[in-house]
Motif scaffolding. Structure first.
Motif, PDB file in Angstrom:
ATOM      1  N   ASN A 103       0.822  -1.215   0.000  1.00  0.00           N
ATOM      2  CA  ASN A 103       0.000   0.000   0.000  1.00  0.00           C
ATOM      3  C   ASN A 103       0.850   1.256   0.000  1.00  0.00           C
ATOM      4  O   ASN A 103       0.544   2.229  -0.683  1.00  0.00           O
ATOM      5  N   GLU A 104       1.930   1.219   0.798  1.00  0.00           N
ATOM      6  CA  GLU A 104       2.807   2.385   0.870  1.00  0.00           C
ATOM      7  C   GLU A 104       3.464   2.646  -0.480  1.00  0.00           C
ATOM      8  O   GLU A 104       3.570   3.786  -0.926  1.00  0.00           O
ATOM      9  N   TYR A 105       3.875   1.573  -1.151  1.00  0.00           N
ATOM     10  CA  TYR A 105       4.476   1.759  -2.478  1.00  0.00           C
ATOM     11  C   TYR A 105       3.469   2.360  -3.450  1.00  0.00           C
ATOM     12  O   TYR A 105       3.798   3.222  -4.265  1.00  0.00           O
ATOM     13  N   LEU A 106       2.224   1.888  -3.363  1.00  0.00           N
ATOM     14  CA  LEU A 106       1.188   2.433  -4.249  1.00  0.00           C
ATOM     15  C   LEU A 106       1.017   3.933  -4.028  1.00  0.00           C
ATOM     16  O   LEU A 106       0.927   4.717  -4.978  1.00  0.00           O
ATOM     17  N   THR A 107       0.982   4.342  -2.752  1.00  0.00           N
ATOM     18  CA  THR A 107       0.816   5.760  -2.441  1.00  0.00           C
ATOM     19  C   THR A 107       1.992   6.577  -2.966  1.00  0.00           C
ATOM     20  O   THR A 107       1.806   7.638  -3.582  1.00  0.00           O
ATOM     21  N   LEU A 108       3.204   6.070  -2.716  1.00  0.00           N
ATOM     22  CA  LEU A 108       4.389   6.809  -3.150  1.00  0.00           C
ATOM     23  C   LEU A 108       4.411   6.952  -4.669  1.00  0.00           C
ATOM     24  O   LEU A 108       4.753   8.012  -5.196  1.00  0.00           O
TER      25      LEU A 108
ATOM     26  N   GLY B  86       1.857   7.040  -6.666  1.00  0.00           N
ATOM     27  CA  GLY B  86       0.855   8.044  -7.025  1.00  0.00           C
ATOM     28  C   GLY B  86       1.373   9.449  -6.798  1.00  0.00           C
ATOM     29  O   GLY B  86       1.204  10.337  -7.644  1.00  0.00           O
ATOM     30  N   THR B  87       2.038   9.654  -5.654  1.00  0.00           N
ATOM     31  CA  THR B  87       2.613  10.965  -5.356  1.00  0.00           C
ATOM     32  C   THR B  87       3.640  11.349  -6.418  1.00  0.00           C
ATOM     33  O   THR B  87       3.626  12.469  -6.939  1.00  0.00           O
TER      34      THR B  87
ATOM     35  N   SER C  24       6.032  17.443  -0.917  1.00  0.00           N
ATOM     36  CA  SER C  24       5.739  16.056  -1.276  1.00  0.00           C
ATOM     37  C   SER C  24       7.014  15.254  -1.459  1.00  0.00           C
ATOM     38  O   SER C  24       7.111  14.108  -1.013  1.00  0.00           O
TER      39      SER C  24
ATOM     40  N   LYS D 100       9.955   8.779   3.575  1.00  0.00           N
ATOM     41  CA  LYS D 100       9.263   7.496   3.622  1.00  0.00           C
ATOM     42  C   LYS D 100      10.132   6.394   3.025  1.00  0.00           C
ATOM     43  O   LYS D 100      10.256   5.307   3.583  1.00  0.00           O
TER      44      LYS D 100
END
Lengths: 134, 213
Positions: free
Chosen positions: A32-37, A39-40, B115, B122
């Motif tokens: 999930n974190e990879y997906l968010t990153l 997208g960002t 961002s 992260k």
């Protein structure tokens, strides 16, 4: 001189392929974190091309932190290949070109692949493993 | 090899200072209310020029500060007078504009920086800083102070990291003419930090760089 990760982002900003290399580089995150990153990154990439102080510009090509960098290859179809490497990695651009080649051969020519969907191709996996190690 | 522009943001996401050098594409002037006063004289809509010049008007309150008194006051007006040639390109028809107004542009720059900062943090899993990114026509550098001020500089894509320059601006002109300046209210959320001394000394510092040409 190390390669730590490869992402493929489709033209809508979705992460369709993600793989980590080398155990000791960067921490593993959840899917999930990879997906968010991803997208960002897709959003930032679009904005960076508009901020140019001197006429038309591409989006961000290299993003650097203090110990690693992201090299981004944007293809003509809008698919992005992102390579996460150490700061001193002169081969990042050529590696990305080879990854693109492997993608064209094993993913785009695969009749069972649905465009813009996650890449589940053994052929691509083996080509990437041969290219970047496991 | 050149330097294009410098943005400074405070920890409340406000753009408090802006200066540019070799920009060929310029933003439009800021929309009223979109930007704090005292950021850069060049980016505000031009006020209507008063019919008579204040300095020559004997009834003007300003007149008490005319050259005869010998007093120089470094007060931040809404549109500070600057000893530098004003960036008059802003007033020209915007044939070479970026299409964005300055306040929008400033917000986009801040958004990108924030961002990317989060992305790098992260990915690294620790407190690692974002340093710069490069596109085909420019490179953006970031230096963040402990107090949350973010110094952002846009330069030619081929220059090396300019972090040390941003640090020098912080430890030199910024500390001297902004932090130690009793007339500047920092963190006010209402006012930028633009003043003559800071602008001239930053200008001098940037123009003395080898990459500036």
């Amino acid at each position: 001189m190390a390669i730590w990760g490869l992402w493929v982002i489709n033209k809508a900003g979705g992460l369709v392929y993600q793989r980590n290399f080398g155990g000791d580089g960067l921490p593993r995150l959840t899917a999930n974190e990879y997906l968010t990153l991803a997208g960002t990154l897709h959003g930032i990439h679009a904005i960076t091309s508009r901020l140019s102080p001197t006429g038309p510009s591409s989006g961000a090509q290299v993003i650097s932190g203090e110990t690693f960098k992201l090299t981004i290859l944007l293809t003509a179809t809008g698919t992005k290949f992102v390579l996460i490497t150490s700061l001193v990695e002169p081969t990042a651009d050529s590696v990305l070109q080879k990854v693109y080649e492997a993608y064209a051969d094993t993913v785009m020519k695969n009749p069972f692949h649905i465009p813009e969907m996650p890449i589940q191709s053994e052929g691509f996996d083996t080509r990437i493993a041969a290219l970047l190690g496991s | 090899m050149t330097i294009f522009s410098l943005y400074i943001y405070d920890r409340h996401c406000n753009c408090v200072y802006y200066q540019d050098w070799h920009r060929t594409k310029r933003p439009k002037v800021a929309v009223e209310g979109g930007l704090l006063p005292g950021v850069s004289a060049a980016v505000y809509p031009r006020a209507e020029e008063p019919a008579s010049d204040n300095v020559n008007n004997p009834n003007s309150a300003r007149n008490t500060l005319a050259s005869a008194s010998g007093v120089l006051i470094a007060v931040n007006e809404d549109m500070p007078r600057t000893p530098l040639p004003t960036q008059s390109q802003f007033t020209q028809p915007h044939t070479n504009s970026t299409g964005l107004s300055f306040d929008e542009e400033a917000k986009l720059v801040y958004g990108v920086v924030l961002s990317l900062r989060n992305l790098i943090k992260k990915l690294s899993g620790r407190d690692e800083q974002f340093v710069h990114y490069r596109t085909s026509t420019y490179k953006l550098h970031l230096y963040e102070t402990l107090s949350g001020y973010k110094f952002v500089m846009l330069s030619d894509p081929n220059v090396d990291s300019l972090r040390f320059v941003l640090r020098q601006i912080y430890s030199g002109p910024f500390l001297e003419y902004v932090v130690r300046n009793p007339l500047i209210t920092m963190d006010s959320r209402e006012q930028g930090i633009d003043n003559e001394y800071f602008r001239t000394s930053t200008d001098r510092m940037v123009k003395s760089l080898t990459v500036f040409e």
